[in-house]
Design a protein around this motif. Structure first.
Motif, short mmCIF file in Angstrom:
data_model
loop_
_atom_site.label_atom_id
_atom_site.label_comp_id
_atom_site.label_asym_id
_atom_site.label_seq_id
_atom_site.Cartn_x
_atom_site.Cartn_y
_atom_site.Cartn_z
N SER A 131 -4.81 3.28 -3.40
CA SER A 131 -3.42 3.30 -2.93
C SER A 131 -2.84 1.88 -2.85
O SER A 131 -1.65 1.71 -2.66
CB SER A 131 -3.31 3.99 -1.58
OG SER A 131 -4.02 3.26 -0.59
N GLN A 132 -3.67 0.86 -3.02
CA GLN A 132 -3.21 -0.53 -3.02
C GLN A 132 -3.09 -1.09 -4.43
O GLN A 132 -2.79 -2.27 -4.60
CB GLN A 132 -4.17 -1.39 -2.20
CG GLN A 132 -4.17 -1.03 -0.73
CD GLN A 132 -5.08 -1.91 0.09
OE1 GLN A 132 -6.15 -2.29 -0.34
NE2 GLN A 132 -4.63 -2.24 1.29
N THR A 155 4.73 1.36 -10.35
CA THR A 155 4.29 2.70 -9.95
C THR A 155 2.90 2.64 -9.32
O THR A 155 2.09 1.78 -9.65
CB THR A 155 4.26 3.67 -11.15
OG1 THR A 155 3.44 3.12 -12.18
CG2 THR A 155 5.65 3.92 -11.70
N SER A 156 2.64 3.57 -8.44
CA SER A 156 1.35 3.66 -7.77
C SER A 156 0.27 4.04 -8.77
O SER A 156 0.45 4.98 -9.55
CB SER A 156 1.42 4.70 -6.65
OG SER A 156 0.12 4.95 -6.14
N ASN A 157 -0.83 3.33 -8.75
CA ASN A 157 -1.95 3.70 -9.62
C ASN A 157 -2.64 4.96 -9.12
O ASN A 157 -3.21 5.71 -9.89
CB ASN A 157 -2.94 2.54 -9.72
CG ASN A 157 -3.95 2.76 -10.81
OD1 ASN A 157 -3.59 3.00 -11.95
ND2 ASN A 157 -5.22 2.70 -10.47
N LEU A 170 7.84 2.37 -6.86
CA LEU A 170 8.27 1.53 -5.76
C LEU A 170 9.78 1.44 -5.82
O LEU A 170 10.36 0.89 -6.74
CB LEU A 170 7.65 0.13 -5.89
CG LEU A 170 7.99 -0.86 -4.80
CD1 LEU A 170 7.50 -0.37 -3.45
CD2 LEU A 170 7.35 -2.20 -5.12
N SER A 214 0.87 8.25 -10.17
CA SER A 214 1.86 7.66 -11.08
C SER A 214 3.24 8.29 -10.98
O SER A 214 4.19 7.77 -11.55
CB SER A 214 1.36 7.72 -12.52
OG SER A 214 1.20 9.06 -12.92
N THR A 258 0.83 -1.20 0.00
CA THR A 258 0.00 0.00 0.00
C THR A 258 0.86 1.25 0.00
O THR A 258 1.76 1.39 0.84
CB THR A 258 -0.91 0.01 1.25
OG1 THR A 258 -1.66 -1.21 1.29
CG2 THR A 258 -1.84 1.19 1.25
N ALA A 259 0.60 2.16 -0.94
CA ALA A 259 1.28 3.46 -0.96
C ALA A 259 0.67 4.31 0.16
O ALA A 259 -0.54 4.45 0.24
CB ALA A 259 1.10 4.14 -2.31
N LYS A 275 4.85 8.31 -8.29
CA LYS A 275 5.52 7.56 -7.23
C LYS A 275 5.81 6.13 -7.68
O LYS A 275 4.90 5.38 -8.01
CB LYS A 275 4.68 7.56 -5.96
CG LYS A 275 4.53 8.95 -5.39
CD LYS A 275 3.79 8.95 -4.09
CE LYS A 275 3.74 10.38 -3.55
NZ LYS A 275 3.00 10.45 -2.33
N TRP A 291 -1.31 -0.99 -8.27
CA TRP A 291 -0.01 -0.68 -8.86
C TRP A 291 -0.01 -1.00 -10.34
O TRP A 291 -0.72 -1.89 -10.79
CB TRP A 291 1.08 -1.51 -8.17
CG TRP A 291 1.14 -1.26 -6.70
CD1 TRP A 291 0.41 -1.88 -5.73
CD2 TRP A 291 1.94 -0.29 -6.04
NE1 TRP A 291 0.72 -1.36 -4.49
CE2 TRP A 291 1.65 -0.39 -4.66
CE3 TRP A 291 2.87 0.64 -6.47
CZ2 TRP A 291 2.27 0.42 -3.71
CZ3 TRP A 291 3.49 1.45 -5.52
CH2 TRP A 291 3.18 1.33 -4.16
N VAL A 296 5.79 2.95 1.73
CA VAL A 296 4.99 1.81 1.31
C VAL A 296 4.85 0.91 2.52
O VAL A 296 5.83 0.60 3.20
CB VAL A 296 5.65 1.06 0.14
CG1 VAL A 296 4.87 -0.19 -0.20
CG2 VAL A 296 5.76 1.96 -1.08
#
Length: 113
Positions: A79-80, A101-103, A110, A106, A63-64, A108, A82, A69
Motif C-alpha cells: 500500500s506504500q 496509481t496505487s501498486n 492519487l 491500480s 500510503t494508500a 485507485k 505507487w 491517502v
C-alpha cells in the motif's frame, strides 16, 4: 569510482490551482509554495516501475489506506508503493503530466479533493 548524485526533491502540484501537496501530521493538506520541507518529496525506486513517495519534512511514506491517502512510517507494505505513468506530453514529446496509481490497487489514483 562511481559518482554519487545528491538526492533530488520535487513538489506535487495540485492541478488547476497554485497549491502544492504538503504533509500535515499524518495527513496531506494543500498549501502555497513556501519552501518548507513539508511540501517536498523524494522518490525511492523499488524496481519494476514501482516507487515510494517520501515526505522530506516527516520522513513518512505516502500510503494508500482504504479510500484515503495518509503518511505512515515505512513498513514496505504494497500500500506504500505507487506507479507513476506519463499521461500528456509537451510539444517536444516529453511527458508533462503524470498520474500516480496505487501498486496494491491500480484502480485507485492519487487525487486531491
Amino acid at each position: 569510482m562511481a559518482q554519487a548524485y545528491p538526492l533530488q526533491y520535487f513538489r506535487l502540484f495540485i492541478g488547476d490551482t497554485n497549491n502544492v501537496v504538503s504533509s500535515s501530521g499524518s495527513s496531506l493538506a494543500p498549501s502555497k509554495q513556501a519552501g518548507s520541507n513539508n511540501e517536498k518529496w523524494n522518490v525511492n525506486n523499488k524496481g519494476s516501475n514501482v516507487f515510494q513517495l517520501i515526505n522530506v519534512g516527516t520522513g513518512k511514506v505516502l500510503t494508500a489506506s482504504g479510500s484515503k491517502v495518509t503518511l505512515e512510517n515505512n513498513s514496505n507494505s504494497s500500500s506504500q508503493n505507487w506507479k507513476i505513468e506519463g499521461v500528456q506530453k509537451d510539444y517536444e514529446g516529453y511527458y508533462l503530466y503524470y498520474k500516480i496509481t496505487s501498486n496494491a490497487d491500480s484502480s485507485k489514483s492519487l487525487l486531491f479533493t
